[in-house]
Design an enzyme around this catalytic site. Structure first.
Site, short mmCIF file in Angstrom:
data_model
loop_
_atom_site.label_atom_id
_atom_site.label_comp_id
_atom_site.label_asym_id
_atom_site.label_seq_id
_atom_site.Cartn_x
_atom_site.Cartn_y
_atom_site.Cartn_z
CG HIS B 40 -0.40 0.33 2.51
ND1 HIS B 40 0.03 -0.64 3.41
CD2 HIS B 40 -0.16 1.52 3.11
CE1 HIS B 40 0.49 -0.05 4.49
NE2 HIS B 40 0.39 1.28 4.32
CG ASP B 93 -0.01 -3.91 2.70
OD1 ASP B 93 0.46 -3.46 1.62
OD2 ASP B 93 -0.17 -3.22 3.73
CB SER B 198 3.05 1.81 5.98
OG SER B 198 1.87 1.91 6.71
#
Lengths: 436, 248
Positions: B40, B93, B198
């Site tokens: 992502h 992901d 992330s």
């Protein structure tokens, strides 16, 4: 050799034979056989009007201008001249026949004429008497009759002159190119005729040298002077290229003479007087010698012989780990040959130690030299990785050695350089905290 | 990183900071030309960003210093199973970035190991998560310029799932927890990863070596009591990682 255009035999007949011949004839035949042959003419029948002196009709046989016979009549007639059974032999290879008849033939007897056969008969020139003109015999020594001709030949030790008739004492000279041989003066050991001038050339392949070995029985007339013997009228001149000629005479054999040359010229001369009995010699040849080669450091020169001669080869091989070098250049192999000049056609090379070159660099590592010099044969290097961030594949540092084939090779026969693998998950500095 | 500490220089040498557009993300070095991150981070508006829009930094714990030595990506590989158009599905992901030049490792840049084949993460085992993401300073969320880290335990999958179910009672837009994810954190909150982290690594240590157990993926707020951070379970993606690297 018989001339193909001239027949070796044939037949001659009067006109209209075996019918009576016509009157008023004047006919002639010129018979010819090859040179060196005679003609033998044989009448099988002759019936020509008979008369004294063959006055009316006749057959005349001539050799050139010479009359060999004039014939007429029959075999049993009282008049005339009949050849009977006797053949006519011409002195040479031609024969002329002339047949003449007058204008009147007897009516009571019809004469048939003649029929004759001829053949070539070989002339034996050798048995001919010596000409009276003082030119001497046909052949001075040996005469050999041949079909249609003859040959002259000479006794041993003589040779036929260019006139193909007379013989002269043979020098036995010329060019001798065999590796060994025997030479002697004309008539040796007998005293030959005077005024001998003979040349002998010994010429063998370059790379060989000639040695002369005169026999003990040596005799060339010399003149004794205050200064010693001189070869004034008779001599044997020995000529070797690039050296002063040697004139030999006297009663002592020169014995063995090493010429160190592949060519020797011998000129034997006697004048028209004197009593030289001559000389004889055996010659031999031997290969030119080359110097014994030196040693080649870190290499081998083969074959190892005590002496080296023309056309011998030398090979040079280097010991393991060394390479052949010549004039600064590496060569794959080497040989040299002993040439006719008595030298090696190439000088000996050198053996230099091989090197493997720089070892391949190692990504994220380095290479260090453990032993040896300038990456030469048997040098040992070690690859290591930049620890602690990289480690070698397999976990241990690898050593490589410079091999004889110029490859860096590990103890496990691996040629390619090792690989450095990254070390993961091991920070050089750990988070530490003591507070609880 | 919420409730963590500043990481001393060279203690987390695999840490990568990504600058994608105006956003910030993390990643980890796993080979001399490969960076592992979350999918992502590299997908914007449903499309993979071009490699030239991604700036990669590594080798320091200070963003100001880090910015001096960017590294370029030559290609990006998003896991083909990552489909997240509504930002509610973080399954798969995971992504890889190939660098245009290989890195030479040293004490400041070093790769992180991958988990062993079939590795499982035991509940309660402490892991270490790091990043240049949001932190809380004097009660306020701020974007830090210092690499931070926090140690968090692996949370039982059931516990995590229950936590998310509870949240769904009051919120409808809660993504699903899948077997390709695991959770880490403490029930009392105050320790967590957060926005900007992330793609960074959640590491476990075994036999003295750190390995990438998880990738910071998503969570409901940061450091909130009763919530946990959700991480991509790396051990489920070893074949894809190996194939992608070998094929490229």
């Amino acid at each position: 050799v018989p001339d193909p255009d001239s027949p070796m035999f044939g037949e001659v007949q009067s006109p209209q034979y075996p019918q009576p011949y016509p009157p008023n004839l004047q006919q002639q035949w010129e018979l010819r056989v090859p040179e060196g042959f005679q003609i033998r003419l044989t009448f099988t029948h002759l019936d020509i009007e008979a008369a004294a002196g063959c006055y009316y009709d006749s057959l005349t046989v001539l050799h050139k201008e010479k009359l060999l016979g004039k014939f007429c009549g029959t075999e049993n007639s009282a008049d005339g001249h009949h050849p009977g059974n006797h053949p006519i032999l011409s002195p040479g290879n031609t024969l002329m026949l002339i047949f003449q008849t007058d204008d009147d033939n007897p009516e009571r007897h019809q004469n048939l004429g003649f029929s004759a056969q001829y053949q070539a008969i070989d002339v034996d020139e050798c048995s001919a008497p010596e000409p009276l003109d003082g030119s001497g015999p046909l052949c001075s020594q040996i005469c050999l009759n041949t079909l249609g001709s003859y040959l002259c030949a000479c006794h041993h030790g003589y040779e036929l002159r260019s006139d193909q008739r007379t013989c002269v004492l043979s020098c036995g000279g010329g060019i001798f190119d065999e590796p060994e041989g025997h030479l002697f003066s004309p008539g040796y050991p007998m005293i030959p005729p005077h005024a001998v001038s003979c040349q002998y050339i010994i010429s063998v392949e370059p790379g060989f040298t000639v040695s002369l070995n005169f026999s003990d029985n040596f005799h060339i007339e010399s003149v004794d002077t205050e200064d010693g013997l001189i070869c004034l009228h008779h001599w044997l001149l020995v000529t070797i290229p690039d050296r002063e000629p040697i004139k030999l005479c006297g009663g002592s054999s020169p014995g063995l003479m090493e010429t160190n040359s592949s060519t020797v010229k011998l000129d034997y001369h006697t004048d028209d007087k004197g009593q030289s009995r001559g000389w004889s010699l055996d010659y031999r040849t031997q290969r030119v010698q080359c110097p014994v080669p030196g040693r080649v450091a870190n290499g081998r020169v083969t074959p190892v012989l005590t002496e080296y001669f023309y056309r011998d080869y030398l090979h040079v091989r280097c010991d393991q780990g060394y390479k052949l070098m010549m004039e600064g250049e590496e060569i794959q192999s080497f040989f040299t040959m002993c040439v006719s000049s008595g030298r090696w056609h190439l000088s000996l090379p050198e053996c230099h130690i091989i090197d493997c070159g720089e070892p391949e660099p190692l990504l994220n590592g380095a290479v260090t030299v453990l032993s040896g010099f300038q990456n030469q044969y048997r040098s040992v290097v070690q690859y290591h990785c930049n620890q602690p961030f990289y480690s070698p594949l397999g976990g241990v540092n690898v050593t490589f050695r410079c091999d004889a084939d110029r490859q860096w090779r590990s103890t496990h026969d691996v040629i390619s350089s090792p690989t450095c693998l990254p070390v993961c998950g091991q920070p050089t500095k750990l988070i530490s905290g003591y507070q609880r | 990183i919420i409730g963590g500490s500043n990481a001393p220089h060279k203690t987390i040498p695999w840490q990568v900071m990504l600058s994608v557009g105006s956003g910030r993300g993390g990643g980890m070095v796993i080979a001399d030309r490969w960076i592992l991150t979350a999918a992502h981070v590299l997908v914007a508006n449903g499309a993979t960003v071009p490699p030239e829009d991604v700036r990669i930094y590594m080798g320091h714990n200070d963003v100001k210093t880090l910015k001096d030595t960017p590294v370029n990506a030559s290609s990006l590989y998003i896991h083909p199973g990552y489909k997240n158009p509504d930002l509610l599905n973080y399954n798969n992901d995971i992504a890889l970035m190939k660098l245009d030049q290989p890195i030479t490792f040293d004490s400041s840049v070093m790769p992180l190991c991958l988990p062993a084949e079939g590795a499982t993460y035991d509940t309660g085992v402490m892991g270490l998560v790091s990043g240049f993401g949001i932190t809380i300073n004097r009660g306020r969320e701020v974007l830090t310029n210092r690499l931070k880290y926090v140690q968090l335990p692996v949370v039982d999958q059931e516990t995590c799932s229950s936590s998310l179910s509870s949240i769904r009672r009051t919120r409808s837009d809660v993504p699903n927890l899948t077997e390709n994810m695991f959770c880490a954190g403490v029930p009392e909150g105050s320790k967590d990863s957060c926005q900007g982290d992330s793609g960074s690594a959640f590491t476990l240590r075994e036999n003295g070596r750190f390995y990438a157990a998880g990738i910071v993926s998503w969570g409901i707020e940061c450091g909130k009591r009763g919530t946990y951070g959700v991480y991509t379970r790396v051990s489920n993606y070893l074949p894809w990682i190996n194939n992608t690297i070998q094929n490229n």
